[in-house]
Design an enzyme around this catalytic site. Sequence first.
Site, PDB file in Angstrom:
ATOM      1  N   HIS A   1      14.491  59.620 -12.533  1.00  0.00           N
ATOM      2  CA  HIS A   1      14.071  60.442 -11.395  1.00  0.00           C
ATOM      3  C   HIS A   1      14.057  61.928 -11.774  1.00  0.00           C
ATOM      4  O   HIS A   1      13.070  62.629 -11.520  1.00  0.00           O
ATOM      5  CB  HIS A   1      15.014  60.210 -10.212  1.00  0.00           C
TER       6      HIS A   1
ATOM      7  N   HIS B   1      11.018  65.395 -11.809  1.00  0.00           N
ATOM      8  CA  HIS B   1      11.122  66.839 -11.550  1.00  0.00           C
ATOM      9  C   HIS B   1      10.821  67.747 -12.735  1.00  0.00           C
ATOM     10  O   HIS B   1      10.306  68.845 -12.552  1.00  0.00           O
ATOM     11  CB  HIS B   1      12.532  67.190 -11.078  1.00  0.00           C
TER      12      HIS B   1
ATOM     13  N   GLU C   1      11.246  67.181  -3.143  1.00  0.00           N
ATOM     14  CA  GLU C   1      11.409  65.732  -3.258  1.00  0.00           C
ATOM     15  C   GLU C   1      10.205  64.928  -2.748  1.00  0.00           C
ATOM     16  O   GLU C   1       9.788  63.963  -3.378  1.00  0.00           O
ATOM     17  CB  GLU C   1      12.662  65.267  -2.503  1.00  0.00           C
TER      18      GLU C   1
ATOM     19  N   SER D   1       8.680  59.489  -8.931  1.00  0.00           N
ATOM     20  CA  SER D   1       9.509  58.584  -9.726  1.00  0.00           C
ATOM     21  C   SER D   1       9.643  57.213  -9.054  1.00  0.00           C
ATOM     22  O   SER D   1      10.437  56.386  -9.493  1.00  0.00           O
ATOM     23  CB  SER D   1      10.892  59.203  -9.967  1.00  0.00           C
TER      24      SER D   1
HETATM   25 FE   FE2 Z   1      15.395  64.777  -6.874  1.00  0.00          FE
END
Ligand code: FE2
Length: 269
Positions: free
Chosen positions: A122, A127, A167, A189
């Site tokens: 993730h 990110h 997010e 993700s």
């Molecule tokens: Fe995150």
Amino acid sequence: MPKSTQYQSRESDKNGLIAWSEEENQIWSELYARQISLVEERACQEYLDGLSLLKLSEDRIPQLPDINRVLIDKTGWQTAEVPALINFGEFFRLLANKQFPVATFIRTREEFDYLQEPDIFHEVFGHCPLLTNPAFAHFTHTYGKLGLAASKEDRVYLARLYWFTVEFGLVRAKGGDGDLKIYGGGILSSPGETLYALDSDIPVRKPLTAIDALRTPYRIDIMQPLYYILPEFDHLFELAETDIMALVQKAKKLGLFSPLFPPKEKKAS
Ligand SMILES: [Fe+2]
């Protein structure tokens, strides 16, 4: 952020390298293979540019020093190896120092499709590509500094803004076609949510305003019923220059919107 976890982070050696097992590398390579073909068509260009700069390995878990070399060069950011769970204070302190926390564990096969704890897939796949982008880097840094100085109560409001941008944010693509693209790492993700966020007619999609995001409740354990859309990626610069803490005070006065999701079921005791 989840409050408990079954996971434990791996520790790096003196060079910052982690000796991942074959099984852990295998899980990364399966997650990567499944996700890469989905994001090519659906992620925003800024994310895809970051992905090509990072040149993440397809078949083994990337080592953080390799990622750091690229991030430092592009935006002055780097990753920080952290335990599976960190508190809000530590989270904000790291962001305020341009360090993006990466918990150094990878999900088990039992949680291949869905886990609540942010694992290294993730953080790195979701990110790190955008941390090469100046607008995203600036917004995330500003957010960290605000959060570090904020009260506990105000941090809960700030967390909503982060949730609906970093997010789970969507963005209008540059170049006039106005296509919706994804930039939120929570979506990028997750294979199920990558498809759902753009293609499903179930969720509501609205233009982002900071005040609305601050007032919108969310749940971390379901597909999102609502996504906010940035008008263009560089709008993150403007968002960072907004007086966000004044908006937090306004949001507190106005109160939260009614949730678009059912209350969480209580576990039978
Ligand atoms: Fe995150």
